[in-house]
Design an enzyme around this catalytic site. Structure first.
Site, short mmCIF file in Angstrom:
data_model
loop_
_atom_site.label_atom_id
_atom_site.label_comp_id
_atom_site.label_asym_id
_atom_site.label_seq_id
_atom_site.Cartn_x
_atom_site.Cartn_y
_atom_site.Cartn_z
N SER A 143 38.73 -55.14 10.03
CA SER A 143 37.56 -54.83 9.22
C SER A 143 37.99 -54.46 7.81
CB SER A 143 36.80 -53.66 9.86
OG SER A 143 35.85 -53.11 8.96
N TYR A 156 37.81 -44.84 12.99
CA TYR A 156 37.64 -46.29 13.08
C TYR A 156 38.54 -46.99 12.06
CZ TYR A 156 35.37 -50.87 12.60
OH TYR A 156 35.11 -52.21 12.53
#
Length: 272
Positions: A143, A156
């Site tokens: 990501s 995350y």
């Protein structure tokens, strides 16, 4: 470099009952690949299997928690038992989280590491001997949050940053074995209804509809992933914002710090 075809190849895609994984499985199958789809929720995975088979695609569905060694080993074993080889491994399964670090329960930290990091390492480790025999591809779906640590999603970001280190190391270690390693940094993507994230106390939150946030579709991301496999590319950052993020972190790190500090409450509101 000339493009390779995926026709007749066997592709294992983790976390492929919905979203990016499902779109990638569909695209690979539409181009002649045999696909092994995976997820933890049996009914959702079965729906995806039926959808693919009704279109005439060759598909095998394996319900398994690939964040565990047993689940990942079973996924790879079933792919080999059914199709006899593995040419492509897409490490897509993952989960996002919410909460400032000081608020997050310790078990949430461990769960995120298990899902997002071990959920890539276990399948990769199990698949390596088979990928070596086919000069195959491993792709890690990361990501743009793995480029720079962000407030509210720090753990995350950490797990996605870890995938960069794994991909970079494997690229060197496997250089004499003709195994392609790639990592794609995905931007904000439209989410399926029912998509969840882990909250700071370990409960689940439904992810907000992202269609108004200049998002990519799962199909757009899938096309980038398949293109990466065909061209055997190493790194790919998706979206203009993602590329600007990466560039700004290199050229103007103090400015990025300032912007994020000024924006942290707004970011938190967007995530709740």
């Amino acid at each position: 470099m000339a493009r390779r075809t995926v026709q007749g190849k066997v592709a294992v895609i983790t976390g492929s009952s919905m979203g990016i994984g499902k779109a990638t499985a569909k695209l690979l199958a539409s181009q002649g690949a045999k696909v092994v789809i995976n997820g933890r929720t049996e009914n959702r995975l079965e729906q995806t299997r039926q959808e693919l088979e009704q279109t005439g695609y060759e598909v095998r569905a394996v319900v398994a928690d690939i964040s565990t060694l047993e689940g990942a080993s079973r996924l790879i074993a079933e792919a080999i038992n059914h199709f006899g080889q593995i040419d492509i491994l897409i490490n897509n399964a993952g989960m996002s989280s919410r909460g400032y670090f000081e608020e997050i329960e310790p078990e949430v930290l461990e769960r995120m590491l298990q899902i997002n990091v071990m959920g890539c390492l276990h399948p990769t480790k199990a698949a390596l001997p088979y990928l070596e025999s086919t000069s195959g591809s491993i792709v890690f779906v990361s990501s743009v949050a793995g480029i720079r640590g962000l407030p509210e999603t720090g753990i995350y970001c950490a797990t996605k940053m870890a995938l960069t280190a794994v991909a970079e190391s494997l690229k060197v270690e496997l250089s004499d074995k003709s195994i392609h390693v790639g990592i794609v940094y995905v931007g904000i993507t439209e989410n399926d209804p029912g998509k969840r994230v882990i909250d700071k106390d370990g409960s689940y939150l439904l992810l907000k509809d992202r269609k108004q946030r200049n998002t990519q579709t799962p199909e757009e991301v899938a096309r980038a992933i398949v293109r990466m496999v065909k061209k055997r590319q190493f790194k790919k950052i998706l979206t203009v914002l993602g590329k600007l993020n990466a560039l700004a972190n290199v050229l103007f790190p103090r400015l990025v710090d300032w912007v994020l500090i000024r924006s942290k409450e707004r970011i938190r509101r967007l995530n709740t």
